[in-house]
Scaffold this motif. Structure first.
Motif, mmCIF file in Angstrom:
data_model
loop_
_atom_site.group_PDB
_atom_site.id
_atom_site.type_symbol
_atom_site.label_atom_id
_atom_site.label_comp_id
_atom_site.label_asym_id
_atom_site.label_seq_id
_atom_site.Cartn_x
_atom_site.Cartn_y
_atom_site.Cartn_z
ATOM 1 N N CYS A 144 56.540 60.902 5.148
ATOM 2 C CA CYS A 144 56.418 60.225 6.454
ATOM 3 C C CYS A 144 56.741 58.746 6.284
ATOM 4 N N VAL A 145 57.380 58.160 7.282
ATOM 5 C CA VAL A 145 57.472 56.704 7.340
ATOM 6 C C VAL A 145 56.704 56.249 8.586
ATOM 7 N N ILE A 146 55.802 55.303 8.353
ATOM 8 C CA ILE A 146 54.980 54.760 9.440
ATOM 9 C C ILE A 146 55.390 53.310 9.653
ATOM 10 N N ALA A 155 61.278 50.704 10.839
ATOM 11 C CA ALA A 155 61.264 52.136 10.522
ATOM 12 C C ALA A 155 62.400 52.855 11.246
ATOM 13 N N LEU A 159 65.448 54.822 9.454
ATOM 14 C CA LEU A 159 65.736 56.236 9.724
ATOM 15 C C LEU A 159 67.156 56.423 10.249
ATOM 16 N N ALA A 166 63.176 60.534 5.522
ATOM 17 C CA ALA A 166 61.787 60.961 5.754
ATOM 18 C C ALA A 166 61.763 62.257 6.550
ATOM 19 N N THR A 168 59.035 63.096 8.435
ATOM 20 C CA THR A 168 58.345 62.810 9.693
ATOM 21 C C THR A 168 58.202 61.293 9.883
ATOM 22 N N HIS A 169 57.804 60.914 11.086
ATOM 23 C CA HIS A 169 57.725 59.486 11.421
ATOM 24 C C HIS A 169 56.563 59.240 12.386
ATOM 25 N N ASN A 171 55.477 56.141 14.770
ATOM 26 C CA ASN A 171 55.840 54.829 15.295
ATOM 27 C C ASN A 171 54.680 54.293 16.121
ATOM 28 N N LEU A 306 64.727 64.089 11.524
ATOM 29 C CA LEU A 306 63.268 64.173 11.419
ATOM 30 C C LEU A 306 62.791 65.556 11.836
ATOM 31 N N ALA A 309 57.723 63.803 14.943
ATOM 32 C CA ALA A 309 57.351 62.390 15.075
ATOM 33 C C ALA A 309 56.165 62.241 16.007
#
Lengths: 371, 371
Positions: A144-146, A155, A159, A166, A168-169, A171, A306, A309
């Motif tokens: 995941c990127v937060i 982010a 992406l 990643a 998942t994400h 935001n 992704l 998200a």
């Protein structure tokens, strides 16, 4: 000037000759990061956190640095982002002054601080430096990127520029670009610093520091990070106990809200490099996800590869208003991502993810725990 | 410094030794006003207008001064406030610099400008000076008092301190007191002026003028007078045609919204006295209708002896938000006044009464024409 790097921060070198989005290259540049939790054998439990303008890489306390981090309520064993399960890497943005290379860093080619000789900085550079860090640490695909606030922009750029980086994400209070109301506020913050004679076109030091400019900038920032509703409930028209007013200062502050701004701004004053503030503030205004990808926002949001998200915004946010998170969610969804959009009913405005974490913890925890 | 008085402005002397609400007296003080239309034989067609912070007494063009006034669309023969029927008196607030006595005026006792020796100014003083002007002009009971923005505060103070002075009242984007969000904004505007070395504790002149402080103050003000929605529709993320950016000014403005603020602020720059701005801005923060009457807001609103009132606010107003006009209407209604509350759906924010007059004209016209 002091450097402002938390003690347990670690570093990754960027490739020499790191090319900046709008021209220029960096030599000997590095990215500061901290980690929480443990990497699993499959190396598939990595969460990357990209931060807001003023945050460092110390997101939460850990064995090597027990001091509270900027997102202490959210990260740790048993917390919403549970470090018993996840290996969290939090990055200090390129251009910042908390360990990563920025205007306050020494240019190895000259032996002097970059100051305004630092190349033009873009959100794209922050994103590319983050991608470089991820690869340097040996990760192929993040769980995941937060991204929070400016980190939400970084982010999205990461992406879009590195599809598939990643699975998942999340935001949090981010945007695909800045709106004119937010640009106006940040423009005035930069003007306050630039107009301070002690800024001296970036050539200040600890003795001659653009103190007033930074105070005004931070106060203006605080106005946009909170909400009118919160301040009405919290301060109303209460006056300070003794008043800050003296007879020879007829217009000096005497309301609690003024005292709050003053003390917040003073705490910030020596903790952030003014040139770094200018660079980061400016690159937020300039960023436009669609333009950056040579396409539309929708196309940019549809190419991120992704699985799912979570997009969170706050109803009282005046800086990154809720419709901006709605638009991110709609764009990701149109592109085929399984998206959950969560409007948070908090009085705390843009900073709610920091000051009202109870409303963010459960949905983030749930998102991370399912699949 | 120039005085900024429209050519056809007339004057009424305040009683010598005019007592100020928080102490001090004024000698030889005067109030600037202009009139539109004709007084009828019964002397019962008088409308008094009290203005916002920066307005002068020239509300609309007339034979003696054909230049457009600040509320040109609203006032004149056949216009919503029809000067074929009404005799309109518009007053420049005490403490302003547009003809009425204020910090830029010469103190007859010293032969020098008052500057910061001007007594502490309150909305109550503006109201009492207005009442004094009304009586000096020979009017017993006004047909209507209209107050816009700060003038809405002044009008409520006038009505509470001089019950029965008007039969009816129109309050446009006013409030019984300032909220902390608005106080914060005005506090920062004052700080920008006070921090400008050329302010020099009020001792500036045309050669050494707090130009940067005034520019910043006005830009900040403009942010609060308009709305995020208007700016998004109007400017979006458009850049200025050639850009205001030069290579040696890396953070200089280049968005349309920044250029708009810059040009607006420059137009304002030399047209308003900085000390006057500080006094008027400060007294808006300090005003509290209930406190002022030694009672509650409700009690203050119930003693105005009004037959009817129209209270108008704008849904996108961030400086005097709509719930403040709702509260005025509710309080007047509880006190027995026949009240009409009108929320206006305009994108133009606090300044809508100036920039979007078509939404204000019909209801004001209708209110004035009935009874």
């Amino acid at each position: 000037m002091r450097e402002f790097v938390p003690p347990s921060t670690r570093f990754v070198d960027l490739p020499d000759g790191f090319a900046m989005h709008r021209g220029g290259t960096l030599h000997g540049a590095r990215i500061a990061y901290e980690t929480l939790g443990r990497l699993n054998a499959a190396r598939d439990n990595v969460i990357l956190i990209l931060t807001g303008l003023s945050a460092d890489a110390h997101s939460a306390s850990h064995a090597d640095d027990p001091s509270p981090g900027w997102w202490e309520a959210m990260l740790g064993p048993g917390k919403p982002i549970d470090t018993n399960s996840w290996y969290v890497v939090c990055i200090n943005s390129l251009g910042s002054c908390k360990g990563s290379t920025g205007p306050a860093s020494v240019n190895p080619r000259t032996g002097e601080r970059y100051r305004l000789d630092f190349p033009s900085l873009c959100i794209e550079d922050i994103a590319d430096a983050a991608a470089s860090t991820v690869h340097a640490l040996g990760f192929e695909r993040l769980a995941c990127v937060i991204g929070t606030s400016m980190g939400g922009m970084s982010a999205l750029s990461l992406l879009a520029r590195h599809p598939g980086i990643a699975r998942t994400h999340i935001n949090v209070s981010g945007a695909v670009h800045a709106l004119p109301f937010s640009i106006a506020f940040r423009s005035l913050q930069r003007e306050a610093i630039r107009r301070d004679p002690h800024w001296n076109r970036g050539h200040y030091d600890a003795e001659s520091y653009p103190r007033h400019g930074m105070l005004t900038a931070r106060k203006l920032g605080m106005i946009t990070y909170r909400s009118p509703r919160e301040w009405e409930d919290r301060f109303g028209r209460a006056r300070t106990e003794r008043g800050l007013r003296t007879t020879d200062e007829p217009f000096a502050p005497d309301f609690e809200v003024e005292s709050f701004l003053e003390s917040h701004a003073h705490r910030f004053l020596r903790g952030f490099d003014p040139n770094s503030y200018l660079y980061l503030s400016y690159c937020m205004d300039q960023f436009d996800l669609g333009e950056s990808c040579g396409s539309t926002t929708g196309e940019a949001l549809s190419r991120m590869d992704l699985e799912k998200a979570l997009v969170i915004g706050v109803e009282t946010d005046i800086l990154f208003p809720l419709r901006q998170q709605h638009d991110i969610a709609a764009g990701l969804s149109s592109g085929g991502t399984d998206v959950q959009f969560l409007p948070v009913d908090s009085p705390q405005g843009h900073d709610a993810f920091l000051s009202d974490p109870d409303r963010f913890g459960p949905p983030i925890s749930k998102f991370l725990s399912v699949g």
